[in-house]
Design a protein around this motif. Sequence first.
Motif, PDB file in Angstrom:
ATOM      1  N   TYR A   1      -2.083  -2.090 -13.753  1.00 41.91           N
ATOM      2  CA  TYR A   1      -1.812  -1.978 -15.198  1.00 41.91           C
ATOM      3  C   TYR A   1      -2.779  -0.816 -15.534  1.00 41.91           C
ATOM      4  CZ  TYR A   1       0.222  -6.589 -15.899  1.00 41.91           C
ATOM      5  OH  TYR A   1       1.076  -7.782 -15.688  1.00 41.91           O
ATOM      6  N   GLU A   2      -3.880  -0.675 -15.108  1.00 39.14           N
ATOM      7  CA  GLU A   2      -4.889   0.607 -15.378  1.00 39.14           C
ATOM      8  C   GLU A   2      -4.122   1.691 -14.926  1.00 39.14           C
ATOM      9  OE1 GLU A   2      -8.953   2.285 -13.899  1.00 39.14           O
ATOM     10  OE2 GLU A   2      -7.925   1.014 -12.308  1.00 39.14           O
ATOM     11  N   LEU A   3      -3.441   1.858 -13.886  1.00 38.75           N
ATOM     12  CA  LEU A   3      -2.682   2.963 -13.197  1.00 38.75           C
ATOM     13  C   LEU A   3      -1.498   3.277 -14.305  1.00 38.75           C
ATOM     14  CD1 LEU A   3      -2.308   5.300 -11.470  1.00 38.75           C
ATOM     15  CD2 LEU A   3      -0.863   3.608 -10.182  1.00 38.75           C
ATOM     16  N   LYS A   4      -1.007   2.373 -14.766  1.00 38.42           N
ATOM     17  CA  LYS A   4       0.336   2.911 -15.940  1.00 38.42           C
ATOM     18  C   LYS A   4      -0.244   3.013 -17.143  1.00 38.42           C
ATOM     19  CE  LYS A   4       4.275   0.705 -18.077  1.00 38.42           C
ATOM     20  NZ  LYS A   4       5.151  -0.718 -18.198  1.00 38.42           N
TER      21      LYS A   4
ATOM     22  N   PRO B   1       0.869  -1.467  -0.001  1.00 36.54           N
ATOM     23  CA  PRO B   1       0.016   0.115   0.124  1.00 36.54           C
ATOM     24  C   PRO B   1       0.780   1.295   0.122  1.00 36.54           C
ATOM     25  CG  PRO B   1      -0.873  -1.497   1.488  1.00 36.54           C
ATOM     26  CD  PRO B   1       0.429  -2.138   1.069  1.00 36.54           C
ATOM     27  N   ALA B   2       2.016   1.209   0.744  1.00 42.32           N
ATOM     28  CA  ALA B   2       2.813   2.625   0.788  1.00 42.32           C
ATOM     29  C   ALA B   2       3.286   2.692  -0.451  1.00 42.32           C
ATOM     30  CB  ALA B   2       3.864   2.311   1.857  1.00 42.32           C
ATOM     31  N   ARG B   3       3.880   1.710  -1.362  1.00 41.14           N
ATOM     32  CA  ARG B   3       4.473   1.994  -2.431  1.00 41.14           C
ATOM     33  C   ARG B   3       3.449   2.318  -3.500  1.00 41.14           C
ATOM     34  NH1 ARG B   3       7.085  -3.758  -3.561  1.00 41.14           N
ATOM     35  NH2 ARG B   3       7.606  -2.809  -5.584  1.00 41.14           N
ATOM     36  N   TYR B   4       2.261   1.913  -3.274  1.00 36.27           N
ATOM     37  CA  TYR B   4       1.192   2.204  -4.105  1.00 36.27           C
ATOM     38  C   TYR B   4       0.748   3.733  -4.141  1.00 36.27           C
ATOM     39  CZ  TYR B   4      -3.566   1.221  -6.759  1.00 36.27           C
ATOM     40  OH  TYR B   4      -4.481   1.019  -7.621  1.00 36.27           O
ATOM     41  N   ALA B   5       0.585   4.086  -2.932  1.00 41.35           N
ATOM     42  CA  ALA B   5       0.413   5.459  -2.419  1.00 41.35           C
ATOM     43  C   ALA B   5       1.671   6.591  -3.076  1.00 41.35           C
ATOM     44  CB  ALA B   5       0.162   5.732  -0.946  1.00 41.35           C
ATOM     45  N   ARG B   6       2.600   5.813  -2.876  1.00 43.47           N
ATOM     46  CA  ARG B   6       4.048   6.860  -3.251  1.00 43.47           C
ATOM     47  C   ARG B   6       4.020   7.070  -5.168  1.00 43.47           C
ATOM     48  NH1 ARG B   6       6.699   4.511   0.965  1.00 43.47           N
ATOM     49  NH2 ARG B   6       7.840   2.970  -0.256  1.00 43.47           N
ATOM     50  N   ALA B   7       3.784   5.823  -5.482  1.00 43.76           N
ATOM     51  CA  ALA B   7       3.666   5.846  -7.017  1.00 43.76           C
ATOM     52  C   ALA B   7       2.514   6.686  -7.542  1.00 43.76           C
ATOM     53  CB  ALA B   7       3.369   4.421  -7.392  1.00 43.76           C
ATOM     54  N   ILE B   8       1.595   6.729  -7.080  1.00 43.37           N
ATOM     55  CA  ILE B   8       0.329   7.736  -7.638  1.00 43.37           C
ATOM     56  C   ILE B   8       0.876   8.981  -7.044  1.00 43.37           C
ATOM     57  CG2 ILE B   8      -1.883   8.413  -7.091  1.00 43.37           C
ATOM     58  CD1 ILE B   8      -2.599   5.447  -6.268  1.00 43.37           C
ATOM     59  N   SER B   9       1.280   9.193  -6.020  1.00 42.70           N
ATOM     60  CA  SER B   9       1.616  10.775  -5.599  1.00 42.70           C
ATOM     61  C   SER B   9       2.769  11.223  -6.714  1.00 42.70           C
ATOM     62  CB  SER B   9       2.127  10.695  -4.195  1.00 42.70           C
ATOM     63  OG  SER B   9       2.497  12.218  -3.780  1.00 42.70           O
ATOM     64  N   THR B  10       3.676  10.319  -6.838  1.00 41.17           N
ATOM     65  CA  THR B  10       4.789  10.622  -7.771  1.00 41.17           C
ATOM     66  C   THR B  10       4.339  11.111  -9.271  1.00 41.17           C
ATOM     67  OG1 THR B  10       6.533   9.393  -6.607  1.00 41.17           O
ATOM     68  CG2 THR B  10       7.025  10.208  -8.746  1.00 41.17           C
ATOM     69  N   TYR B  11       3.242  10.255  -9.676  1.00 43.80           N
ATOM     70  CA  TYR B  11       2.773  10.559 -10.832  1.00 43.80           C
ATOM     71  C   TYR B  11       2.037  11.694 -11.171  1.00 43.80           C
ATOM     72  CZ  TYR B  11      -1.936  10.009 -13.094  1.00 43.80           C
ATOM     73  OH  TYR B  11      -3.129  10.150 -13.493  1.00 43.80           O
ATOM     74  N   ARG B  12       1.309  11.973  -9.978  1.00 39.28           N
ATOM     75  CA  ARG B  12       0.689  13.260  -9.982  1.00 39.28           C
ATOM     76  C   ARG B  12       1.404  14.572  -9.693  1.00 39.28           C
ATOM     77  NH1 ARG B  12      -2.822  14.131  -6.108  1.00 39.28           N
ATOM     78  NH2 ARG B  12      -3.937  15.715  -7.166  1.00 39.28           N
ATOM     79  N   HIS B  13       2.425  14.426  -8.958  1.00 42.53           N
ATOM     80  CA  HIS B  13       3.033  15.874  -8.636  1.00 42.53           C
ATOM     81  C   HIS B  13       4.719  15.475  -8.996  1.00 42.53           C
ATOM     82  CE1 HIS B  13      -0.185  16.878  -6.373  1.00 42.53           C
ATOM     83  NE2 HIS B  13      -0.367  15.807  -5.967  1.00 42.53           N
ATOM     84  N   GLY B  14       5.148  14.575  -9.734  1.00 41.61           N
ATOM     85  CA  GLY B  14       6.531  14.342  -9.919  1.00 41.61           C
ATOM     86  C   GLY B  14       6.906  13.818 -11.189  1.00 41.61           C
ATOM     87  N   ASP B  15       7.973  13.074 -11.247  1.00 42.30           N
ATOM     88  CA  ASP B  15       8.658  12.760 -12.550  1.00 42.30           C
ATOM     89  C   ASP B  15       7.887  11.556 -13.004  1.00 42.30           C
ATOM     90  OD1 ASP B  15      10.021  11.607 -14.401  1.00 42.30           O
ATOM     91  OD2 ASP B  15      12.150  12.564 -13.421  1.00 42.30           O
ATOM     92  N   LEU B  16       7.445  11.460 -14.402  1.00 41.51           N
ATOM     93  CA  LEU B  16       6.813  10.574 -15.005  1.00 41.51           C
ATOM     94  C   LEU B  16       7.497   9.136 -15.155  1.00 41.51           C
ATOM     95  CD1 LEU B  16       4.090   9.417 -16.492  1.00 41.51           C
ATOM     96  CD2 LEU B  16       5.037  10.275 -18.490  1.00 41.51           C
ATOM     97  N   ARG B  17       8.874   9.413 -15.330  1.00 43.47           N
ATOM     98  CA  ARG B  17       9.632   8.293 -15.523  1.00 43.47           C
ATOM     99  C   ARG B  17       9.800   7.579 -14.118  1.00 43.47           C
ATOM    100  NH1 ARG B  17      15.716   9.475 -18.240  1.00 43.47           N
ATOM    101  NH2 ARG B  17      14.127  10.115 -19.722  1.00 43.47           N
ATOM    102  N   GLN B  18       9.919   8.337 -13.068  1.00 43.80           N
ATOM    103  CA  GLN B  18       9.972   7.721 -11.828  1.00 43.80           C
ATOM    104  C   GLN B  18       8.812   6.847 -11.304  1.00 43.80           C
ATOM    105  OE1 GLN B  18      11.093  10.391  -8.898  1.00 43.80           O
ATOM    106  NE2 GLN B  18      11.274   8.864  -7.111  1.00 43.80           N
ATOM    107  N   ALA B  19       7.559   7.669 -11.537  1.00 45.03           N
ATOM    108  CA  ALA B  19       6.218   7.060 -11.334  1.00 45.03           C
ATOM    109  C   ALA B  19       6.129   5.619 -12.048  1.00 45.03           C
ATOM    110  CB  ALA B  19       5.154   7.898 -11.764  1.00 45.03           C
ATOM    111  N   ILE B  20       6.487   5.639 -13.286  1.00 45.32           N
ATOM    112  CA  ILE B  20       6.502   4.241 -14.287  1.00 45.32           C
ATOM    113  C   ILE B  20       7.201   3.350 -13.424  1.00 45.32           C
ATOM    114  CG2 ILE B  20       6.791   3.384 -16.494  1.00 45.32           C
ATOM    115  CD1 ILE B  20       5.716   5.832 -17.602  1.00 45.32           C
ATOM    116  N   ALA B  21       8.516   3.762 -13.124  1.00 46.72           N
ATOM    117  CA  ALA B  21       9.409   2.837 -12.601  1.00 46.72           C
ATOM    118  C   ALA B  21       8.914   2.127 -11.156  1.00 46.72           C
ATOM    119  CB  ALA B  21      10.893   3.302 -12.342  1.00 46.72           C
ATOM    120  N   GLN B  22       8.127   2.910 -10.643  1.00 41.65           N
ATOM    121  CA  GLN B  22       7.461   2.436  -9.324  1.00 41.65           C
ATOM    122  C   GLN B  22       6.275   1.602  -9.639  1.00 41.65           C
ATOM    123  OE1 GLN B  22       6.710   6.360  -7.542  1.00 41.65           O
ATOM    124  NE2 GLN B  22       8.741   6.438  -6.307  1.00 41.65           N
TER     125      GLN B  22
END
Length: 470
Positions: free
Chosen positions: A328-331, A292-313
């Motif tokens: 897969y939906e989120l990606k 869950p923590a990794r999920y929340a951070r991936a979403i937050s990174t995608y919304r406010h940060g680096d797309l490349r980093q978010a996709i890696a997460q």
Amino acid sequence: MSAASDPVKRRLTLRASRAVAVAVACAVTVTSLPTPAHAQRMPLIRDAEIEQLLRDYTRPILKAAGLAQQNVKVIIINDRGFNAFVMDGRRIFVNAGALMDSQTPNQIIGVLAHETGHIAGGHLAKLRTELANASTMAIIAVLLGLGAAVAGSRSGQVGGNPAAVAMAAPTSMIQRSLLAYQRQHEEQADRAGVKFLTSTGQSARGMVETFKRFADQQLFASQGADPYLMSHPMPRERIAALQEIGKTQFWDKKDSPELQLRHDMMRAKLHGFLDQPGIVARHYPLSDQSLPARYARAISTYRHGDLRQAIAQIDGLIQAQPNNPYFYELKGQMLLEAGRPAEALAPLRRAVGLAPSPLLIQVMLSQALIATNDPKAADEAIGHLQKALLTDPDIADGYAQLAKAYGRKGDIAQADLAAAQAALARGDSRTARQLALRAKERMPVGSPGWVKADDIASVRPTGTSGGRRP
């Protein structure tokens, strides 16, 4: 001589009309009953993962309540307060804040069981009847008060205002009567909720824990309160009653680890989408490597940060759970919103294939297909959208994408009709009517599309509204 020609009687009739109106207004506004139009104006959240979890939560409860065939849906409101309510016999509304604040599945299931108790008990219909009865009582009370006023004036009575006393006392009694009626409904819904939980082999502990938290918050506010002027049972009494009936053989039963994980993933998803990065970081620090923590951070990174980093997460999450459709939906959503629709197709197709109810994901896949500007993709998008909307006709975004797909094909009549349906689903009946009238002009009279457009064109215009999905 008629009443209309007598100035004194005319004034008396006018005063009576105003007094009746005030009394009826008092009776009706004792309880605020939401209407479906209000629901259309609420900021809603649509999400395939969260809605599937809530369906799984409510399915056994609805079956135990005898409501399995009524297609009762749980609607998520984008509000951080802890609240849930019903407004008709087929929708339970729950705030995102209630989902985020509930620590266990059992806590939110208890709330949903309570709201199901209101539906099963037909409480809204009964309360509306009671309100209608109260309105009649108010009118009678006012007329009796006016009779007392006339009698007092004729007898030459002076001192005080017996008419005001005569009218105010019944109105106060009506208010207390309606609130007492509501308290009875709340108590009945509590008992029904416990019954449904017990019959499905679930604990009522979560319901008690949730209402106890409310009770602790309300305890100070209710000190010295008149219990007859409260719409819910007094906190202490409610918790005591719930604990008495709720301690069944399932009291100590825990949620399964699998269900708890899905609940935690839902909460993480909502935090990731709705909270600022700093808040997400406090809830889910880097030291927390749980899913869950990794999920929340991936979403937050995608919304406010680096797309490349978010996709890696998110790729890391997919590696951990390769059959999780919502990763897969989120990606796919990340790539689509980054202007890379062709790359979004593969993960979205995978998500559609894996999800138990992929309707909302089909809409997103259709959006990606349309965004590729490939004329052949428009036909595939229309197929996905028609299938999704046939099952869930309330997906406003689905109609909007359908309008774009028909526009790509040059079918302006169907594009206008779909745009009208999108506006209607959003609650904007004025725009829907305008588009439907335009669609009718382009369609053969009597054709299925023309009939549908004619139905929309006959809807009474209202204001606009909107919705939101994570």
